[in-house]
Design an enzyme around this catalytic site. Structure first.
Site: not given
Ligand code: MG
Length: 321
Positions: A57, A121, A154, A241, A275, A282
């Protein structure tokens, strides 16, 4: 003062300034002694730095120039290249392009003399694909002291037994090629269940650490208690993170709880990565859409989390020198 004394003072000052800017020259090959990340000289070592956002992204930030800016202006001793796996444009659909992006950050970190986390990731198990990728990375970069492998960002639904089995397979794959660089293993349930890991750790391999992630708007003392429990049981922790807002990446920054975490990391000598380098609307994305892709960010290019994280990193760098 005589000339000899003056020149040796200048030389000393030059060496100190030089070492400040070159974490890998200073610390060399990292290892894990007990629960502590340790440098080549046997000293406890803490890495502080920034994670790039998902490469699929935010590919525009994956370049050597932005790494250099994070190393020199933000004073990062490490960056994390977050290679998205499942989404469109991730490693599964575009492996060559993805590696190109990740390697730009790895090569940039090597050039800027900082450490780099190669982060798979993902939120689901993809063992076959991960094996191919990490074998390639270990072959290409395993001789560099800069590199740290992060096997699984994660886990969400997988049990610790599943994550453990997956991690052991990957550790064997990497260790057949690279005997020593530090490997980070994920903890179940969004890197929260570090207590389960501590009760049943991976044995038989060296230089292994386990990741815990926090978002201070959501995670507070109860997660730190779990970490304390894990450390007491001998489990080495790396915060790969983290951030100050809610776990969604949005909402206001909880400065009190964020500071509690920062203090906790400092007193336990635990490495802390924040992060992220991204320009999404955001709270956790540190940059604005106007920010250049290659660093040189002014205050107007940074959002609140970017400004505060840069301040934190500069303070941490000053203390560690
Ligand atoms: Mg090695």
């Amino acid at each position: 003062m005589n000339l000899k004394l003056i020149s040796s003072l200048f030389l000393g000052l030059f060496l100190i300034l030089n070492l400040q800017a070159q974490p890998v020259k200073k610390h060399g090959n990292l290892s894990v002694k007990g629960t502590q990340l340790t440098d080549e000289h046997g000293n406890a070592t803490v890495l502080n730095g920034i994670s790039y956002g998902w490469h699929n992204w935010w590919p525009r930030f994956y370049n050597k120039e932005s790494v250099k800016w994070l190393a020199t202006d933000w004073k990062c001793s490490a960056v994390r290249a977050a290679m998205g796996i499942e989404p469109n444009g991730g490693y599964i659909s575009k492996p060559d392009w993805s590696k190109e992006k990740i390697e730009a950050v790895i090569d940039g970190a090597i050039e800027s003399d900082i450490y780099v986390l190669i982060d798979w990731h993902s939120h689901g198990l993809k063992l076959a694909e991960a094996k191919v990728f990490f074998a390639e990375m270990a072959t290409k970069y395993g001789k560099n002291p800069h590199v740290i492998y992060e096997l699984y960002n994660e886990p969400v639904k997988d049990s610790w037994q599943q994550v453990k089995d997956y991690s052991i397979e990957l550790i064997k794959t990497i260790r057949a090629i690279d005997p020593d660089n530090v490997i980070l293993v994920g903890s179940p349930h969004w890197d929260q269940d570090i207590h389960l890991v501590a009760d049943d750790p991976i044995v038989g391999f060296s230089n292994i650490m386990y990741t815990c992630h926090f978002y201070a708007g959501t995670h507070g003392k109860s997660l730190r208690d779990r970490c304390d429990y894990a450390i007491k049981k001998g489990c080495p922790i790396f915060i790969s993170e983290s951030a100050g807002m809610e776990a969604s990446g949005n909402g206001p920054i909880n400065y009190t709880e964020w500071q509690n975490w920062i203090d906790w990391c400092e007193s336990n000598k635990i490495s802390l990565i924040s992060w992220s380098i991204a320009d999404k609307n955001e709270t956790c994305s540190m940059l604005t859409p106007k920010a250049s892709s290659e660093g040189n960010w002014k205050e107007a290019d940074m959002k609140e989390s970017g400004i505060k994280t840069r301040e934190l990193l500069r303070k941490q760098a000053e203390k560690s020198n």
